[in-house]
Design a protein around this motif. Structure first.
Motif, PDB file in Angstrom:
ATOM      1  N   PHE A 143      -3.963   3.154  -1.683  1.00 46.27           N
ATOM      2  CA  PHE A 143      -5.236   2.346  -1.924  1.00 46.27           C
ATOM      3  C   PHE A 143      -5.461   2.087  -3.338  1.00 46.27           C
ATOM      4  CE2 PHE A 143      -6.177   5.687   1.902  1.00 46.27           C
ATOM      5  CZ  PHE A 143      -7.272   4.746   2.318  1.00 46.27           C
ATOM      6  N   SER A 144      -4.589   2.364  -4.168  1.00 47.98           N
ATOM      7  CA  SER A 144      -5.009   1.733  -5.462  1.00 47.98           C
ATOM      8  C   SER A 144      -4.090   0.463  -5.819  1.00 47.98           C
ATOM      9  CB  SER A 144      -4.150   2.841  -6.522  1.00 47.98           C
ATOM     10  OG  SER A 144      -4.991   3.980  -6.791  1.00 47.98           O
ATOM     11  N   LEU A 145      -3.047   0.251  -5.108  1.00 44.95           N
ATOM     12  CA  LEU A 145      -2.555  -0.969  -4.989  1.00 44.95           C
ATOM     13  C   LEU A 145      -3.354  -2.044  -4.289  1.00 44.95           C
ATOM     14  CD1 LEU A 145       1.340  -0.238  -4.696  1.00 44.95           C
ATOM     15  CD2 LEU A 145       0.273  -0.942  -6.547  1.00 44.95           C
ATOM     16  N   ALA A 146      -3.668  -1.526  -3.335  1.00 45.66           N
ATOM     17  CA  ALA A 146      -4.597  -2.630  -2.149  1.00 45.66           C
ATOM     18  C   ALA A 146      -6.038  -2.791  -3.007  1.00 45.66           C
ATOM     19  CB  ALA A 146      -4.931  -1.910  -1.033  1.00 45.66           C
ATOM     20  N   ALA A 147      -6.563  -1.963  -3.726  1.00 46.89           N
ATOM     21  CA  ALA A 147      -7.707  -2.226  -4.386  1.00 46.89           C
ATOM     22  C   ALA A 147      -7.609  -2.904  -5.555  1.00 46.89           C
ATOM     23  CB  ALA A 147      -8.607  -1.030  -4.879  1.00 46.89           C
ATOM     24  N   GLU A 148      -6.192  -3.149  -5.984  1.00 51.01           N
ATOM     25  CA  GLU A 148      -6.086  -3.753  -7.211  1.00 51.01           C
ATOM     26  C   GLU A 148      -5.637  -5.594  -6.924  1.00 51.01           C
ATOM     27  OE1 GLU A 148      -5.738  -4.206 -11.167  1.00 51.01           O
ATOM     28  OE2 GLU A 148      -6.452  -2.928  -9.883  1.00 51.01           O
ATOM     29  N   GLY A 149      -5.328  -5.474  -5.433  1.00 47.62           N
ATOM     30  CA  GLY A 149      -5.271  -7.075  -5.193  1.00 47.62           C
ATOM     31  C   GLY A 149      -3.771  -7.676  -4.802  1.00 47.62           C
ATOM     32  N   ALA A 168      -3.721   1.292   8.593  1.00 45.22           N
ATOM     33  CA  ALA A 168      -5.126   1.031   9.310  1.00 45.22           C
ATOM     34  C   ALA A 168      -6.230   1.559   8.401  1.00 45.22           C
ATOM     35  CB  ALA A 168      -5.491   1.691  10.463  1.00 45.22           C
ATOM     36  N   GLU A 169      -6.180   2.620   7.748  1.00 46.96           N
ATOM     37  CA  GLU A 169      -7.123   3.072   6.694  1.00 46.96           C
ATOM     38  C   GLU A 169      -7.120   2.122   5.489  1.00 46.96           C
ATOM     39  OE1 GLU A 169      -6.674   7.387   5.607  1.00 46.96           O
ATOM     40  OE2 GLU A 169      -6.345   7.756   7.757  1.00 46.96           O
ATOM     41  N   VAL A 170      -6.208   1.819   4.878  1.00 42.64           N
ATOM     42  CA  VAL A 170      -6.030   0.758   3.664  1.00 42.64           C
ATOM     43  C   VAL A 170      -6.466  -0.373   4.244  1.00 42.64           C
ATOM     44  CG1 VAL A 170      -4.543  -0.300   2.171  1.00 42.64           C
ATOM     45  CG2 VAL A 170      -4.099   2.036   2.739  1.00 42.64           C
ATOM     46  N   ALA A 171      -6.259  -1.046   5.305  1.00 39.79           N
ATOM     47  CA  ALA A 171      -6.806  -2.196   5.754  1.00 39.79           C
ATOM     48  C   ALA A 171      -8.388  -2.249   6.042  1.00 39.79           C
ATOM     49  CB  ALA A 171      -6.163  -2.976   6.868  1.00 39.79           C
ATOM     50  N   ARG A 172      -8.915  -1.314   6.560  1.00 45.73           N
ATOM     51  CA  ARG A 172     -10.325  -1.245   6.814  1.00 45.73           C
ATOM     52  C   ARG A 172     -11.057  -1.245   5.609  1.00 45.73           C
ATOM     53  NH1 ARG A 172      -9.542   2.287  10.458  1.00 45.73           N
ATOM     54  NH2 ARG A 172      -9.577   4.156   9.336  1.00 45.73           N
ATOM     55  N   ALA A 173     -10.394  -0.265   4.366  1.00 47.00           N
ATOM     56  CA  ALA A 173     -11.230  -0.136   3.398  1.00 47.00           C
ATOM     57  C   ALA A 173     -10.861  -1.176   2.240  1.00 47.00           C
ATOM     58  CB  ALA A 173     -10.634   1.339   2.858  1.00 47.00           C
ATOM     59  N   THR A 174      -9.986  -2.045   2.411  1.00 49.97           N
ATOM     60  CA  THR A 174      -9.940  -2.919   1.409  1.00 49.97           C
ATOM     61  C   THR A 174      -9.888  -4.229   1.820  1.00 49.97           C
ATOM     62  OG1 THR A 174      -7.470  -2.798   1.407  1.00 49.97           O
ATOM     63  CG2 THR A 174      -8.508  -1.301  -0.165  1.00 49.97           C
ATOM     64  N   GLY A 175      -9.559  -4.659   3.143  1.00 49.92           N
ATOM     65  CA  GLY A 175      -9.452  -5.637   3.679  1.00 49.92           C
ATOM     66  C   GLY A 175      -7.999  -6.586   3.403  1.00 49.92           C
ATOM     67  N   ILE A 176      -7.072  -5.816   2.722  1.00 51.76           N
ATOM     68  CA  ILE A 176      -5.973  -6.614   2.521  1.00 51.76           C
ATOM     69  C   ILE A 176      -4.945  -6.340   3.918  1.00 51.76           C
ATOM     70  CG2 ILE A 176      -5.843  -5.758   0.140  1.00 51.76           C
ATOM     71  CD1 ILE A 176      -3.156  -4.358   1.024  1.00 51.76           C
ATOM     72  N   LYS A 177      -3.978  -7.021   3.916  1.00 47.88           N
ATOM     73  CA  LYS A 177      -3.032  -7.215   4.996  1.00 47.88           C
ATOM     74  C   LYS A 177      -1.958  -5.863   4.741  1.00 47.88           C
ATOM     75  CE  LYS A 177       0.362 -10.036   7.537  1.00 47.88           C
ATOM     76  NZ  LYS A 177       1.112 -11.204   7.634  1.00 47.88           N
ATOM     77  N   ALA A 178      -1.993  -4.654   5.420  1.00 43.69           N
ATOM     78  CA  ALA A 178      -1.243  -3.509   5.325  1.00 43.69           C
ATOM     79  C   ALA A 178      -0.628  -3.421   6.746  1.00 43.69           C
ATOM     80  CB  ALA A 178      -2.272  -2.489   4.986  1.00 43.69           C
ATOM     81  N   MET A 179       0.766  -3.179   6.586  1.00 39.73           N
ATOM     82  CA  MET A 179       1.354  -2.812   7.824  1.00 39.73           C
ATOM     83  C   MET A 179       2.265  -1.919   7.653  1.00 39.73           C
ATOM     84  SD  MET A 179       2.636  -6.784   8.649  1.00 39.73           S
ATOM     85  CE  MET A 179       3.059  -7.172   6.624  1.00 39.73           C
TER      86      MET A 179
END
Length: 269
Positions: A143-149, A168-179
Motif C-alpha cells: 500500500f505504501s509503495l502504491a500510494a507513493e506512485g 485487487a485491494e491495492v489497485a482498488r485503493a490506489t488505482g495503480i497497476k497491481a498484479m
C-alpha cells in the motif's frame, strides 16, 4: 535515563525478545525528544497475548507497545481501534493506550520501509516493483509503495490467492497497476527496478534465499525486511550482482521516529 514514578512505560511485545537491541534505540530517541520514557522487551507467548493486552488496558502509566513477531496479525483483532494503515495491512505493530484504557492499533511497517528506501537513495516514483510476501509486512509495504506512485507492482506469494486478493485491494485503493503471481512463476527479473523480500525467509542465518536473483539488473535495488547482524543471503547475493541494497534495519529507525508522533503527537485512530 532516570526512571521515576512518572516515567511512561513502553514494551516491545514478542517472543523471543532477549536478542532485541531495539529498546536502546527507542530509549535514546525518545530521550532526545524530551520524553520521560522507558522501553524494554516483554516476552509474551501467543496463547497469552490477549491477557497481556487486557492488562495493558488497566495500567495507566503504560504509554504503548511495539508488537513484533509472531503477534502482529493476532493483535489486530484484539485492539479497540485501528488507523487506516493498520486496517490496510491487516496487522498491528504499534499500539497506543488511550486515557480511557482503550487500545489503538497502528502499522508503521509500510511508512518505515518507504522512509528507509528513500534514505538509501531510491525514489520509488515511476518504478517497477516486485514484492515477495502478502502477509502483514508485505501488505503494509504494498500500500505504501502504491500510494507513493510506483507504475507497476507485481505481488508474489506462495499462496497465490492471497497475492491476488492483495493486488485487487491495492489497485482498488490506489488505482495503480497491481498484479499477482506465485513465487514459483516469477518473470524476468531484469524488468524490475526494485525487488523486495517481505517474507521471513533468511531469518536466523540458515542461508535460505526467498528467490533466485539470476537475471537481476545491476541497476536494480534489492531490499530485505529481515533484520540480522550480518547481510541476509538475499542481500549478499544482490551485492555480488552489483545491485544497490537496503537492509532490514533501515526501516527500523524511521518507525521509531514515526512512533513518537503516534504515541505523543496528533495521529488519530
Amino acid at each position: 535515563m532516570e526512571i521515576t514514578g512518572e516515567t511512561d512505560l513502553f514494551y516491545i511485545v514478542g517472543t523471543p525478545v532477549r536478542h532485541f537491541r531495539a529498546p536502546i534505540l527507542f530509549n535514546d530517541y525518545f530521550a532526545s525528544c524530551g520524553h520521560n520514557f522507558c522501553c524494554t522487551g516483554l516476552n509474551v507467548q501467543p496463547a497469552d497475548l490477549a491477557d497481556a493486552l487486557s492488562l495493558v488496558r488497566r495500567i495507566e502509566n503504560i504509554r504503548g507497545l511495539c508488537i513484533t513477531a509472531p503477534h502482529k496479525i493476532a493483535a489486530a483483532s484484539m485492539v479497540d481501534l485501528h488507523t487506516r494503515e493498520a486496517t490496510q495491512a491487516g496487522s498491528v505493530n504499534f499500539v497506543r493506550r488511550e486515557t480511557d484504557g482503550t487500545l489503538t492499533g497502528h502499522n508503521l511497517d509500510g511508512l518505515g520501509f518507504l522512509r528507509g528506501l528513500k534514505g538509501s537513495g531510491f525514489d520509488p516514483v515511476g518504478k517497477r516493483v516486485l514484492l515477495l510476501g502478502a502477509g502483514g509486512v508485505g501488505r503494509a509495504i504494498a500500500f505504501s509503495l502504491a500510494a507513493e506512485g510506483v507504475t507497476r507492482l507485481l505481488l508474489a506469494n506462495r499462496d497465490t490467492a492471497k497475492a491476488h486478493t492483495l493486488a485487487a485491494e491495492v489497485a482498488r485503493a490506489t488505482g495503480i497497476k497491481a498484479m499477482a503471481t506465485g513465487t514459483g512463476a516469477l518473470p524476468d527479473l531484469s524488468d524490475f527496478d526494485l525487488i523486495v523480500n517481505a517474507t521471513s525467509v533468511g531469518m536466523g542465518g540458515g542461508g535460505d534465499m526467498p528467490m533466485d536473483l539470476t537475471g537481476v539488473s545491476a541497476s536494480a535495488t534489492v531490499a530485505d525486511v529481515v533484520i540480522g547482524a550480518q547481510d541476509t543471503p538475499l542481500i549478499a547475493a544482490a551485492k555480488r550482482a552489483g545491485c544497490s541494497t537496503m537492509v532490514g534495519s533501515s526501516m527500523l529507525k524511521p518507525q521509531i521516529e514515526l512512533s513518537e508522533t503516534f504515541l505523543y503527537g496528533t495521529a488519530k485512530g
